[in-house]
Design an enzyme around this catalytic site. Structure first.
Site, PDB file in Angstrom:
ATOM      1  N   ARG A 230      51.282  28.312  38.093  1.00  0.00           N
ATOM      2  CA  ARG A 230      49.754  28.661  37.418  1.00  0.00           C
ATOM      3  C   ARG A 230      49.274  27.790  36.829  1.00  0.00           C
ATOM      4  NH1 ARG A 230      48.218  34.153  33.942  1.00  0.00           N
ATOM      5  NH2 ARG A 230      48.342  34.858  36.146  1.00  0.00           N
TER       6      ARG A 230
ATOM      7  N   HIS B 122      43.818  33.815  43.322  1.00  0.00           N
ATOM      8  CA  HIS B 122      44.873  34.656  42.532  1.00  0.00           C
ATOM      9  C   HIS B 122      45.369  35.412  43.562  1.00  0.00           C
ATOM     10  CE1 HIS B 122      47.363  36.146  39.462  1.00  0.00           C
ATOM     11  NE2 HIS B 122      46.482  36.802  38.928  1.00  0.00           N
TER      12      HIS B 122
ATOM     13  N   GLN C  59      47.913  38.577  42.596  1.00  0.00           N
ATOM     14  CA  GLN C  59      47.127  39.760  41.986  1.00  0.00           C
ATOM     15  C   GLN C  59      46.525  40.515  43.505  1.00  0.00           C
ATOM     16  OE1 GLN C  59      46.952  40.850  38.823  1.00  0.00           O
ATOM     17  NE2 GLN C  59      46.381  42.570  39.890  1.00  0.00           N
TER      18      GLN C  59
ATOM     19  N   ASP D 127      36.336  41.511  36.876  1.00  0.00           N
ATOM     20  CA  ASP D 127      37.261  40.816  35.976  1.00  0.00           C
ATOM     21  C   ASP D 127      36.604  40.448  34.979  1.00  0.00           C
ATOM     22  OD1 ASP D 127      39.517  39.124  35.305  1.00  0.00           O
ATOM     23  OD2 ASP D 127      39.026  37.821  36.914  1.00  0.00           O
TER      24      ASP D 127
ATOM     25  N   CYS E 168      42.434  43.498  37.126  1.00  0.00           N
ATOM     26  CA  CYS E 168      43.756  42.652  37.057  1.00  0.00           C
ATOM     27  C   CYS E 168      44.365  42.592  35.543  1.00  0.00           C
ATOM     28  CB  CYS E 168      43.550  41.382  37.718  1.00  0.00           C
ATOM     29  SG  CYS E 168      42.533  40.166  36.871  1.00  0.00           S
TER      30      CYS E 168
ATOM     31  N   ARG F  66      52.298  44.494  40.829  1.00  0.00           N
ATOM     32  CA  ARG F  66      52.578  42.938  40.759  1.00  0.00           C
ATOM     33  C   ARG F  66      54.098  42.730  40.850  1.00  0.00           C
ATOM     34  NH1 ARG F  66      49.193  39.491  38.243  1.00  0.00           N
ATOM     35  NH2 ARG F  66      50.486  37.899  39.061  1.00  0.00           N
TER      36      ARG F  66
HETATM   37  N1  NVA Z   1      39.930  35.450  36.237  1.00  0.00           N
HETATM   38  C1  NVA Z   1      40.984  35.529  35.162  1.00  0.00           C
HETATM   39  C2  NVA Z   1      42.178  36.301  35.643  1.00  0.00           C
HETATM   40  C3  NVA Z   1      43.404  36.240  34.852  1.00  0.00           C
HETATM   41  C4  NVA Z   1      44.508  37.112  35.404  1.00  0.00           C
HETATM   42  C5  NVA Z   1      41.347  34.159  34.667  1.00  0.00           C
HETATM   43  O1  NVA Z   1      41.473  33.251  35.590  1.00  0.00           O
HETATM   44  O2  NVA Z   1      41.381  34.057  33.521  1.00  0.00           O
HETATM   45  N1   CP Z   2      46.856  39.663  35.925  1.00  0.00           N
HETATM   46  C1   CP Z   2      47.261  38.601  35.621  1.00  0.00           C
HETATM   47  O1   CP Z   2      47.481  37.645  36.272  1.00  0.00           O
HETATM   48  O2   CP Z   2      47.879  38.809  34.281  1.00  0.00           O
HETATM   49  P1   CP Z   2      48.438  37.375  33.323  1.00  0.00           P
HETATM   50  O3   CP Z   2      47.365  36.588  33.200  1.00  0.00           O
HETATM   51  O4   CP Z   2      49.025  38.420  32.304  1.00  0.00           O
HETATM   52  O5   CP Z   2      49.725  36.971  34.229  1.00  0.00           O
END
Ligand code: NVA
Ligand code: CP
Length: 305
Positions: free
Chosen positions: A102, A129, A132, A217, A257, A285
């Site tokens: 990540r 992502h 997800q 989101d 998500c 997930r």
């Molecule tokens: N768009 C959000 C998704 C979190 C799971 C982010 O990148 O922070």
């Molecule tokens: N939706 C998701 O990826 O959650 P986290 O940021 O908690 O991993």
């Protein structure tokens, strides 16, 4: 399939195979049927950003598959002090059977796959992502019994979730509509074929009309915290609320998500009224990622891809 770097890497058949395996693993888990398909395997989890769901579902998923997961915070790794990704990739490939990462730049994930020799899974970048969205598609299929011809509506920031939902939805045969304000349009727009059943609008009601699935989101993603105030103004009106729900089909699902900012991209009332599918989505997930890990890391006999 050698890696999962972005949603566009997957064909419709590959997505269907992952979802079928995910359904099987979910059933087996619920019925206490062990499935040690990754016994003896190790997955490294590199995190440059925070996580609740991704970290816990990958760690627990590897455990349930008979393998182990190593949480590798970038704060502690040498990569956080500037060791090149090319070297990190080659070193970690000597110890691990797979790497989940990540991070911010999509290129870092692509480089990890390019220079390493084990499967790489994208656990979120600024661009996409995919893990997800596999869980989202699994959830829609569970509730609706199909994906084909359903209308998916995404409302809000044209971010990583928007990119993966648009590509994933179109790949599996859904109609996709996105409502995003100018200046915040999804990066995948120029990759969508002209004849794809896709519409982009600034009208939330138009995008939501007759939708089977509504998704939103956060307005400010991880790494954009300093833009939060500006974004709050830009996205005013891009909210899933009762008015938007009325434009959609009466049996529409609402997905998020998570984490969610109630009162911004979704009202508290709509969130709580749709908590059943939102938390099924979070649970999925685990099952969808277990399927991805099996497809990428298990011995040939245990894969369908
Ligand atoms: N768009 C959000 C998704 C979190 C799971 C982010 O990148 O922070
Ligand atoms: N939706 C998701 O990826 O959650 P986290 O940021 O908690 O991993």
């Amino acid at each position: 399939m050698k890696h999962l770097l972005k949603m566009g890497d997957l064909s419709r058949k590959e997505i269907t195979d992952i979802l079928n395996l995910a359904d099987q693993l979910k059933y087996e888990h619920a019925h206490h049927i062990p499935h040690p398909m990754l016994a003896g395997k190790s997955l490294g989890l590199i995190f440059q950003k925070a996580s609740t769901r991704t970290r816990v579902s990958f760690e627990v998923g590897m455990y349930q598959l008979g393998g182990e997961a190593l949480f590798l915070s970038a704060r502690d790794l040498q990569i956080g002090r500037g060791e090149p990704v090319q070297d990190t990739a080659r070193v970690l490939s000597r110890y691990l059977d797979g790497i989940m990462i990540r991070t911010f730049a999509q290129k870092e994930v692509e480089d990890l796959a390019k220079y390493g020799s084990v499967p790489v899974i994208n656990g979120l970048t600024d661009y996409c992502h995919p893990c997800q969205v596999l869980a989202d598609l699994m959830t829609v299929r569970e509730y609706k019994g199909k994906l084909d011809d359903l209308k998916l509506c995404y409302i809000g920031d044209g971010n990583n979730m928007a990119n993966s939902l648009i590509v994933g939805g179109l790949t599996v045969g859904m109609k996709v509509a996105a409502a995003c304000p100018e200046g915040y349009r999804p990066a995948v727009l120029n990759e969508i074929p002209a004849d794809a059943p896709f519409t982009l609008t600034e009208s939330v009601e138009e995008a939501a009309a007759d939708a089977d699935v509504l998704v939103t989101d956060v307005w400010a993603s991880m790494g954009q915290e300093e833009e939060a105030a500006v974004r709050k103004k830009a996205f005013a009106g891009y909210q899933i609320n009762d008015t938007v729900l009325k434009a959609a089909r009466s049996d529409a699902l609402v997905l998020h998500c998570l984490p969610a900012h109630r009162g911004e991209e979704i009202t508290d009332e709509v969130f709580e009224a749709h908590a059943a599918e939102i938390f099924d989505e979070a649970e999925n997930r685990l099952h969808a990622q277990k399927a991805v890990m099996v497809q990428l890391m298990a011995d040939e006999t245990k894969r369908t891809l």
